[in-house]
Structures are given as structure tokens and as C-alpha cells.
Design a protein around this motif. Structure first.
Motif, short mmCIF file in Angstrom:
data_model
loop_
_atom_site.label_atom_id
_atom_site.label_comp_id
_atom_site.label_asym_id
_atom_site.label_seq_id
_atom_site.Cartn_x
_atom_site.Cartn_y
_atom_site.Cartn_z
N GLU A 1 -1.63 -1.17 -4.04
CA GLU A 1 -2.68 -0.17 -3.86
C GLU A 1 -2.01 1.18 -3.65
OE1 GLU A 1 -5.05 -1.47 -0.58
OE2 GLU A 1 -5.79 -3.27 -1.62
N ARG B 1 0.86 -1.18 0.00
CA ARG B 1 0.00 0.00 0.00
C ARG B 1 0.91 1.24 0.00
NH1 ARG B 1 -5.43 0.55 0.72
NH2 ARG B 1 -6.27 2.36 1.80
N SER C 1 1.56 5.41 -0.43
CA SER C 1 0.95 6.73 -0.29
C SER C 1 2.02 7.81 -0.35
CB SER C 1 0.15 6.84 1.01
OG SER C 1 0.99 6.68 2.14
N THR D 1 -7.63 6.01 -5.22
CA THR D 1 -7.03 4.71 -4.91
C THR D 1 -6.89 3.94 -6.21
OG1 THR D 1 -8.03 4.66 -2.69
CG2 THR D 1 -7.22 2.58 -3.59
N LEU E 1 -2.41 5.14 -2.96
CA LEU E 1 -3.27 6.23 -2.50
C LEU E 1 -2.68 7.52 -3.07
CD1 LEU E 1 -3.83 3.83 -0.58
CD2 LEU E 1 -4.15 5.47 1.26
N HIS F 1 -9.88 6.30 -0.68
CA HIS F 1 -8.86 7.23 -0.17
C HIS F 1 -9.51 8.61 -0.08
CE1 HIS F 1 -5.36 9.51 0.50
NE2 HIS F 1 -5.00 9.72 -0.75
#
Length: 291
Positions: free
Chosen positions: A135, A9, A11, A163, A137, A158
Motif C-alpha cells: 500500500e 505500507r 509513504s 493510496t 501513500l 490517504h
């Protein structure tokens, strides 16, 4: 061998800091009774496909930590042992500093992120054939260009942006599919019935006329190269990730994409433009030769 699954994930909560945040979750997929091994080793590559020098990507990792705390220890310059406690899921979080704009390193600012898999994601030692879900964000309005297959769009929303989900069938594919993320210009076109896309950053540095010219000449290049190898394209779709920057010139081939850096002045003179086209031709040629 225990059956595992892995989710990365990603970000970028503050692009101006040039930091990419990664949360990696390793889970047992062995059913209700399945458990992780007592420990697993996560590693980061030291080189990336097509660039055959040691790059020491792990030097850009900071803040590596496990949940629960205290279960991770560094055992090599690019590897960490994670004590799982016999549970079904283990989570690690870390940040990667991304301020070097090359075709083989991560780069993040307020307008884009260029993410190189080998310099960002960790694999599970002994499970290199393991697939992974990614994934991302992303800040609001950002989009992605990559040859990674799109994944199921069932990730948690998100609230601060988008997302974006992708699936890699194995670790080799994950590190061979760079991602251009942000506010780039996209130009889509077809060659021999197959989809191609330019992602050009910064978008403002190329005019409509120059973008059309580049697409037309790239089609000619790809059609000509295909004829040299019997007429077929060796991929289902292809991404050309073009960065316009004064910081350098270069390219790096991938299985179904190419990362390119050229001067913003590449469209200004015939010699400069032919140099750009030669770069495109060289990297695309690798789709048949080497890759």
C-alpha cells in the motif's frame, strides 16, 4: 509451519528529505486460535535480480523499530529478529534513505520516487514464498508504473494524496517489479496485442515528437525480437521505466519490465538516439533470454 500474511505500507511524507517510510505488518492467518511464532526474522536482500553484485541495501535503513517497543534486535548486517510475544500481529517501522539514481537503487525527490523492491522491502526468513500486499501513500497527483499486479482498493484513504495498492504473489516477484511513482510522462502502446507503457521522468525532458518516435521504434524493436523467438511475447504486459539524467547510463532487466537511464540529450543526434534504442533493445531482449 504457521500461515502468515504480510503488508508493506509505504509513504513519502517529505520527498525533499529523500526518505521512504515503510511500515511492515506480519500477521498470523491461522484463524482465531492462530498465533505468530515466538519470533520471526525479517531480512533485506543484499542484491537485486539482474545485478549480480553485493549491494548492501541494509546500509540505507535507519530508525528500525518494533511495536510494542523493545522487541526488535539486529542479528546480522541485513536481518532483524522480531519477538512477537505470541500475538497475532507484529509491526515494524523503518526509513530508507533514497538519494542515488541508478537502475538498482531507490531515488526520491519532489517529483518522483523510483522504488527498487530489493532495496526497500523486507521478507520473512523461511517464508520466501509468502505473498505480500503493498500500500503506497503517494503525494497528491502522483501515479505509479509497475508490473506488480494491482491490489484491492480497500486500503484506508490517504488524506494527503493517493493510496495505491498492489499484490505480489511471492517475495521474488516483489523484488523483481520496480515501481516508478510520481509526475512522469506515460506513453501507452500495444505490440502483438499486449499492453506496453513507457514511464518517462522527468516528463519535461521529452517532446511530443520524440515520445512518438521512441514508441514507434520500440514497437519495431519488440516485434523484431519476438520474431527471433518464434513470434510470441513472454509476458502479459510490459513496463519501460525511463529516467533521463546526466548522472549515468544503464539498464536492468526484470520479468515484465525494464529500468533504464539515459542522457537527456539522447534525442539530440542520430548517434545518441541509436544508443538509447540499443539500450532498450538490450534490456527487452532479456525478457526471452535469461529472465
Amino acid at each position: 509451519m504457521t500461515s502468515l500474511s504480510i503488508v508493506h505500507r509505504v509513504s513519502i511524507p517529505a520527498p525533499q528529505t529523500h526518505l521512504v517510510h515503510v511500515e511492515t505488518t506480519v500477521s498470523s492467518s491461522g484463524g482465531l486460535a492462530g498465533a505468530l511464532p515466538d519470533s520471526v526474522v525479517l531480512f533485506m536482500p543484499v542484491w537485486t535480480p539482474g545485478s549480480y553484485l553485493v549491494r548492501e541495501y541494509a546500509r540505507h535503513v535507519e530508525g528500525f523499530a518494533a511495536t510494542p517497543p523493545g522487541r526488535a534486535s539486529k542479528i546480522r548486517k541485513n536481518a532483524w529478529r522480531l519477538e512477537t510475544g505470541g500475538g497475532k500481529t507484529a509491526v515494524v517501522r523503518y526509513r530508507v534513505y533514497a538519494s542515488e539514481l541508478t537502475v538498482r537503487t531507490n531515488h526520491v525527490d519532489e517529483t518522483h520516487a523510483f522504488l527498487v523492491g530489493a532495496a526497500l522491502f523486507m521478507g520473512v526468513e523461511g517464508h520466501e514464498t509468502l505473498g505480500a500486499r503493498v500500500e503506497i501513500l503517494a503525494p497528491r497527483g502522483w501515479r505509479a508504473a509497475t508490473s506488480l499486479p494491482a491490489g484491492r482498493a480497500d486500503a484506508a484513504p490517504h488524506p494527503g494524496g493517493e493510496t495505491l495498492c498492489f499484490e505480489a504473489p511471492d517475495f521474488d516477484t516483489l523484488v523483481d517489479c520496480p515501481i516508478e511513482l510520481g509526475l512522469h510522462r506515460e506513453e501507452r502502446f500495444e505490440v502483438a496485442g499486449k499492453s506496453h507503457r513507457y514511464a518517462i521522468w522527468p516528463a519535461k525532458l521529452v517532446s511530443d515528437a520524440d515520445a512518438r518516435r521512441l514508441v514507434a521504434d520500440t514497437k519495431t524493436i519488440l516485434e523484431t525480437e519476438a520474431k527471433l523467438f518464434g513470434g510470441a511475447l513472454p509476458y502479459d504486459a510490459y513496463e519501460l521505466l525511463l529516467h533521463l539524467s546526466l548522472r549515468g547510463r544503464g539498464g536492468l532487466e526484470h520479468n515484465a519490465s525494464a529500468a533504464l537511464i539515459a542522457s537527456p540529450a539522447s534525442f539530440g543526434t542520430r548517434d545518441a538516439y541509436l544508443d538509447l534504442l540499443s539500450l532498450v533493445a538490450h534490456e527487452a531482449f532479456h525478457a526471452w533470454n535469461i529472465k
